[in-house]
Write a protein that holds these residues in place. Structure first.
Motif, PDB file in Angstrom:
ATOM      1  N   LYS A  44       0.645  -1.258  -0.065  1.00 23.96           N
ATOM      2  CA  LYS A  44       0.148   0.189   0.131  1.00 23.96           C
ATOM      3  C   LYS A  44       1.139   1.198   0.069  1.00 23.96           C
ATOM      4  O   LYS A  44       1.939   1.094   0.449  1.00 23.96           O
ATOM      5  N   TYR A  45       0.161   2.429  -0.583  1.00 21.21           N
ATOM      6  CA  TYR A  45       1.215   3.589  -0.468  1.00 21.21           C
ATOM      7  C   TYR A  45       0.198   4.746  -0.468  1.00 21.21           C
ATOM      8  O   TYR A  45      -1.011   4.640  -1.030  1.00 21.21           O
ATOM      9  N   ILE A  53      -5.168   6.204  -0.128  1.00 18.60           N
ATOM     10  CA  ILE A  53      -4.247   5.357   0.111  1.00 18.60           C
ATOM     11  C   ILE A  53      -4.601   4.310  -1.013  1.00 18.60           C
ATOM     12  O   ILE A  53      -5.730   4.042  -1.215  1.00 18.60           O
ATOM     13  N   TYR A  55      -4.238   0.430  -2.351  1.00 24.44           N
ATOM     14  CA  TYR A  55      -4.019  -0.830  -2.038  1.00 24.44           C
ATOM     15  C   TYR A  55      -3.634  -1.699  -3.081  1.00 24.44           C
ATOM     16  O   TYR A  55      -4.520  -1.725  -4.059  1.00 24.44           O
ATOM     17  N   CYS A 240      -0.026  -3.518   9.253  1.00 24.75           N
ATOM     18  CA  CYS A 240       0.773  -2.720   8.046  1.00 24.75           C
ATOM     19  C   CYS A 240       2.133  -2.375   8.583  1.00 24.75           C
ATOM     20  O   CYS A 240       2.432  -1.890   9.650  1.00 24.75           O
ATOM     21  N   ALA A 242       5.672  -0.549   8.041  1.00 19.53           N
ATOM     22  CA  ALA A 242       6.400   0.708   7.202  1.00 19.53           C
ATOM     23  C   ALA A 242       7.610   0.121   6.834  1.00 19.53           C
ATOM     24  O   ALA A 242       8.672  -0.157   7.371  1.00 19.53           O
ATOM     25  N   HIS A 244       9.028   1.667   4.174  1.00 19.34           N
ATOM     26  CA  HIS A 244       9.488   2.806   3.038  1.00 19.34           C
ATOM     27  C   HIS A 244      11.101   2.658   2.772  1.00 19.34           C
ATOM     28  O   HIS A 244      11.449   3.151   1.771  1.00 19.34           O
ATOM     29  N   THR A 266       0.903  -6.459   5.169  1.00 19.45           N
ATOM     30  CA  THR A 266       0.794  -5.458   4.286  1.00 19.45           C
ATOM     31  C   THR A 266       2.089  -4.628   4.499  1.00 19.45           C
ATOM     32  O   THR A 266       2.185  -4.028   5.371  1.00 19.45           O
ATOM     33  N   ALA A 268       3.950  -1.222   3.682  1.00 13.88           N
ATOM     34  CA  ALA A 268       3.681  -0.012   3.052  1.00 13.88           C
ATOM     35  C   ALA A 268       5.191   0.761   2.333  1.00 13.88           C
ATOM     36  O   ALA A 268       6.115   0.573   3.230  1.00 13.88           O
ATOM     37  N   TRP A 288       4.317   6.912   6.897  1.00 12.17           N
ATOM     38  CA  TRP A 288       3.971   5.902   7.735  1.00 12.17           C
ATOM     39  C   TRP A 288       2.439   6.288   8.401  1.00 12.17           C
ATOM     40  O   TRP A 288       1.697   5.517   8.684  1.00 12.17           O
ATOM     41  N   CYS A 291      -0.138   5.978   5.985  1.00 15.26           N
ATOM     42  CA  CYS A 291      -0.657   4.719   5.931  1.00 15.26           C
ATOM     43  C   CYS A 291      -1.120   3.803   6.899  1.00 15.26           C
ATOM     44  O   CYS A 291      -1.512   2.858   6.963  1.00 15.26           O
ATOM     45  N   CYS A 293       0.433   2.947   9.735  1.00 21.61           N
ATOM     46  CA  CYS A 293       1.251   1.710  10.073  1.00 21.61           C
ATOM     47  C   CYS A 293       1.208   1.345  11.234  1.00 21.61           C
ATOM     48  O   CYS A 293       1.136   2.149  12.339  1.00 21.61           O
TER      49      CYS A 293
END
Length: 579
Positions: A44-45, A53, A55, A240, A242, A244, A266, A268, A288, A291, A293
């Motif tokens: 996701k971002y 967002i 998905y 979720c 993070a 990144h 998931t 992110a 984060w 999203c 997170c």
């Protein structure tokens, strides 16, 4: 006894975990989940243009991988006309890219039967050439930016002088799969069959002490990496993470690519936009939060930067876990965060053995945040270190069910991997360990006394005027300190007079560090060497210092420094440590 994983995705409406004995490759797992968990988000971002967002479901991801595989196949076929000399050619990737496109490219290459070779874009041309030559790679996907193009062409020229050829191919971009067809040709044909014990991807070491070394990983080992989070204590489905700041070309990128496949978590990421988003602590925090997170996994450099501003504390406290990996976190920073209610977790491992600490425990370590337990499926023999109480080097051994990706020694007649890390056992909890530093970073003075420089460097590096700090002195009579200043906004400054003023500026933090040095090995003002802006210190992609490279770069200056301080002779100096 084989450790039993914690069940993942129990009664979840969109995620169906594969069976424990699935026997699938990483591309095979993506295909499996596209059929059994098509609507479950794998990535996701936060979309900055639309303010929402996005998905990426398993169905979308697998479709994109199929489209990318078609593009890769076409480009590879054109190069094949000039001769792919191997049945399973090794294809390198040298790119500054968004994470999604990079992951799609990796999985697509593996699905076609190629051996993917992601290479850090922070390396020098000689390091890239060394890696490609070592593994016989003759094809390289390169991003279109000026920096990577220059690096790739320089690498190609260097290999050409040795009689080796290198074909440069355009890196995959979001535009290559933006108009994906609903049914990709890859989804309609069988994946390339690769035996479990055959190499499917090659990563490499960071090159902290010299040229990086390639690390081949088999299909079984890469797929097994997806089991790592399941050996923690919690069901991660729907959580979720993070990710990144964990680049796909790095060992932590294996986490992003594989962990969601078995656990249903998931990951992110930054969005696949142009121009690319360059990670900073500030935009990482914003990403984060956008999203939502639950868990952050990152390098300590981000945590330490964010911890300096108390305004960031609520965001850090809101996380279920704040996990750091790849380097040590400064103790004073970690202690303060835990005291303020942040749930810190140390993750430990390496590309050579994978994640070796227990991930995602139910009970957080609290004040013992520096310590971790070994993952139950990663067996070690602990080698005690002479003269260092409760300090060991872990040696990863081979068993019937697991093995390191590479080996560098034999133990009891069996291949093994000596980690090179120094771990200290908890004084009251014998199953818990913390990282002291690298074995090859340990300084042994000419007196026979030892010093671990990492804690000293961590203290010194907390001074906002210091960018990098390296303690040196192996084989010498006393330690020295190489520091790289943070250049002021008014422009870089240099020269002997400025260097002396700079030493005055940082002396208080050096004194603070000296308080942690036992014996007569305090760093004196005369033994501080200020790096020149003409010779910047080098770092790995993990933002850690390439210690050996930097010390070699300043070898002449270090020799001159010791020569000018030759009056510090042991003739009249007392060494109680040798009594």
């Amino acid at each position: 006894m084989t450790p039993q994983p914690t069940p993942q995705g129990v009664d979840h409406p969109t995620f169906n975990p594969p069976p424990c004995d699935h026997g699938l490759s990483v591309p095979g797992l993506y295909e499996y989940q596209s059929k059994h968990s098509p609507h479950h988000p794998v990535f996701k971002y936060a979309n900055p243009q639309e303010g929402n967002i996005h998905y990426v479901t398993f169905s979308e991801a697998w479709g994109n991988i199929g489209t990318v595989a078609e593009v890769v196949s076409r480009r590879a076929s054109k190069s094949q006309e000039k001769g792919f000399e191997a049945d399973r050619p090794i294809v390198g990737i040298l790119a500054i890219s968004d994470a999604l496109s990079y992951i799609y490219t990796l999985v697509a290459l593996m699905s076609l039967g190629y051996i993917a070779f992601p290479i850090a874009h922070s390396l020098s041309a000689d390091a890239v050439a060394h890696l490609l030559e070592a593994k016989g790679a003759t094809r390289l996907f390169v991003s279109e930016d000026e920096k990577m193009q220059a690096l790739a062409h320089c690498t190609k020229d260097m290999l050409g002088k040795k009689g080796a050829t290198l074909q440069l191919l355009p890196m995959i971009t979001p535009q290559d799969y933006a108009q994906q067809r609903q049914t990709s040709a890859l989804c309609l044909r069988n994946l390339a069959h690769i035996a479990d014990d055959e190499v499917t991807v090659i990563y490499h070491s960071s090159g902290s002490t010299g040229l990086p070394k390639p690390i081949p990983i088999t299909g079984r080992a890469l797929a097994s990496a997806g089991n790592i989070p399941c050996l923690g204590d919690i069901d991660l489905v729907g959580k979720c993470i993070a990710a990144h700041t964990n680049p796909p070309c790095h060992g932590t990128g294996i986490m992003t690519m594989t962990w969601p496949l078995i656990s249903g978590m998931t990951c992110a990421l930054y969005p696949p936009v142009h121009p690319l988003i360059v990670p900073t602590p500030a935009n990482f925090l914003a990403a984060w939060q956008a999203c939502n997170c639950d868990i952050v996994v990152c390098m300590p450099v981000f945590i330490e930067a964010l911890a300096r501003d108390i305004a960031n504390l609520p965001a850090l406290k809101a996380l279920e876990m704040l996990a750091y990996t790849g380097a040590t976190l400064t103790k004073s920073v970690g202690d303060k965060l835990v005291q303020d209610g942040v749930r810190l977790l140390s993750l430990w491992g390496s590309t050579e053995v994978g994640t070796a600490s227990k991930t995602f425990p139910r009970d957080m370590p609290g004040q013992d945040w520096e310590y971790f337990e070994f993952s139950p499926n990663v067996p070690f023999v602990m080698e005690p270190q002479e003269g260092m109480e409760r300090v060991f080097e872990p040696i990863r051994i081979v068993t019937e069910s697991s093995y390191p990706n590479v080996t560098n020694m034999e133990l009891d007649g069996q291949p093994a991997w000596a980690m090179g890390d120094l771990l200290e056992q908890h004084p009251k909890k014998p199953t818990q360990w913390k990282v002291l530093g690298r074995k090859d970073e340990k300084i042994v003075f000419s007196t026979g006394q030892c010093l671990n420089p990492v804690p000293i460097e961590n203290i010194v590096a907390q001074d906002p005027n210091i960018g990098t700090a390296i303690v040196f002195g192996h084989g010498r009579i006393q330690p020295g300190l190489l520091v790289e200043p943070v250049q002021p906004k008014g422009g870089p400054q240099d020269g002997e007079q400025w260097a002396e003023k700079y030493k005055d500026l940082i002396w208080s933090v050096v004194e603070k560090a000296n308080a942690h040095i036992q014996g007569p090995y305090a760093i004196t003002r005369r033994m501080i060497l200020v790096a020149s802006k003409e010779k910047p210190l080098q770092h790995t992609q993990k933002a850690t210092t390439r210690r050996g490279v930097c010390l070699k770069l300043y070898m002449t200056e270090i020799d001159d420094l010791y020569a000018s301080n030759s009056d510090q002779s042991p003739v009249h100096r007392e060494f109680p440590g040798r009594m």
